[in-house]
Design a protein around this motif. Sequence first.
Motif, short mmCIF file in Angstrom:
data_model
loop_
_atom_site.label_atom_id
_atom_site.label_comp_id
_atom_site.label_asym_id
_atom_site.label_seq_id
_atom_site.Cartn_x
_atom_site.Cartn_y
_atom_site.Cartn_z
N ASN A 66 0.12 20.21 3.58
CA ASN A 66 0.10 20.68 4.97
C ASN A 66 -0.36 19.52 5.85
O ASN A 66 -1.56 19.22 5.90
CB ASN A 66 -0.85 21.87 5.13
CG ASN A 66 -0.95 22.33 6.58
OD1 ASN A 66 -0.07 22.04 7.40
ND2 ASN A 66 -2.02 23.04 6.90
N PRO A 67 0.57 18.85 6.55
CA PRO A 67 0.19 17.66 7.32
C PRO A 67 -0.53 17.97 8.62
O PRO A 67 -0.98 17.04 9.31
CB PRO A 67 1.55 16.99 7.60
CG PRO A 67 2.52 18.12 7.62
CD PRO A 67 2.03 19.10 6.60
N VAL A 68 -0.67 19.26 9.01
CA VAL A 68 -1.38 19.62 10.24
C VAL A 68 -2.88 19.44 9.99
O VAL A 68 -3.45 20.07 9.10
CB VAL A 68 -1.07 21.07 10.67
CG1 VAL A 68 -1.83 21.42 11.93
CG2 VAL A 68 0.42 21.25 10.88
N ASN A 109 2.01 12.91 10.78
CA ASN A 109 3.02 12.33 9.88
C ASN A 109 3.34 13.31 8.77
O ASN A 109 2.44 13.77 8.06
CB ASN A 109 2.53 11.02 9.27
CG ASN A 109 2.40 9.91 10.29
OD1 ASN A 109 3.33 9.67 11.06
ND2 ASN A 109 1.27 9.23 10.31
N ALA A 110 4.62 13.62 8.62
CA ALA A 110 5.09 14.49 7.54
C ALA A 110 6.11 13.72 6.70
O ALA A 110 6.35 12.53 6.91
CB ALA A 110 5.71 15.75 8.13
N PRO A 162 0.82 -1.21 0.00
CA PRO A 162 0.00 0.00 0.00
C PRO A 162 0.85 1.25 0.00
O PRO A 162 2.02 1.22 0.36
CB PRO A 162 -0.79 -0.12 1.32
CG PRO A 162 0.09 -0.96 2.19
CD PRO A 162 0.77 -1.93 1.27
N ALA A 163 0.27 2.36 -0.41
CA ALA A 163 0.98 3.63 -0.47
C ALA A 163 0.47 4.57 0.61
O ALA A 163 -0.68 4.51 1.01
CB ALA A 163 0.81 4.28 -1.85
N VAL A 164 1.35 5.44 1.08
CA VAL A 164 0.98 6.46 2.07
C VAL A 164 1.27 7.82 1.45
O VAL A 164 2.40 8.11 1.09
CB VAL A 164 1.78 6.30 3.38
CG1 VAL A 164 1.47 7.44 4.32
CG2 VAL A 164 1.46 4.96 4.03
N THR A 165 0.24 8.65 1.32
CA THR A 165 0.39 9.96 0.70
C THR A 165 0.41 11.03 1.79
O THR A 165 -0.46 11.05 2.66
CB THR A 165 -0.74 10.24 -0.29
OG1 THR A 165 -0.71 9.24 -1.30
CG2 THR A 165 -0.58 11.62 -0.92
#
Length: 343
Positions: free
Chosen positions: A183-185, A255-256, A176-179
Amino acid sequence: MRSWAICFGAGILAGVANARCAPSTCGGSPKCIAAIGADAAVGEAFCSSWLSLAPATTTVTELETATSTLVSIETALTTLTLTTATITKTGGVITTVYQKRAIASSSADPADAIVSTCSSNDARISSACSCFLSTATTSTVTVFATAVSTAVVEAASTVVLTVTSNVVATASAAPPAVTIPANPVVNYNFENYLTTGNILPWTDTSATSGGRVQVIDGVNPCTSGGAYCAGGRVVVRTYPPTTGGGYVGIKETFNAKPSTTYAVSFMYRCLNFDSSTRIDVRYAGVLVGTSNSCNAGAQFIRSTGIRFTTDATGRGELEIRFYNPSNAPYLYFYADDFQALAV
């Protein structure tokens, strides 16, 4: 009974060369060969023992390599790499040598009958056995292996290997992919409060540091002259404690992108402040910047020049602390539009 009119041109057992085994030249007495071939299993066991033949050996060395890779700065993927296994052979070609089967105690030993028919002639028996065993078949080895790759994202795949004279490994991995958003906030404008009644994933420190944190609707968060306005009218309002020169804060873990520098900015307004009023920004527990440009107007100020750098996992905690160093009795803050953008 096995027909001996056909002999193969390549030896199967280690140490047996039967290129000469043509119909007219296959050595051995016909009666002797017939006695050996009367029962194929008995004949193969007898001749293997008579000629002191051992099966050829096959050594299979299986080499597996699993690697995990981050692909691009936006998406984390797992790549599985397998290498080809190697084979070492000793003792010639592969064969299967059959063991002599058990004979009922009431029956005569078939080996004695073969020796008797072959007139107990060693050379004759050896020649007949060489021709008889020329039709033995090779064996095939099958190996099964499992490889698992683990990384920021995990995926599993199963590898099946079939070995004959060499081994080729194939694998199909589709992890699987994580995008990561720009802006991760999360819930940076606090608009979710209108439907959820909370500011999650933000939390506040009031239980341990004192002070109060509220979320209110109806404030117009714009900079001077309306040059920039936040996306909505819901803002967080914080009241730091009025004793001890302390603070009250809001914080969020997110997560950034791994090993990436981010610029932090947000809009804020101070009310009933003094010259010591300030806002500290911490990332992963470390102070990374301060904003203290409070003014007497109704407009909001946008903080600048605050940065943090993520580690190899990209996961960390952002905390905004609102300080009241002079214990001002009526000090409070508005804040909104928190952003962290990669630079």
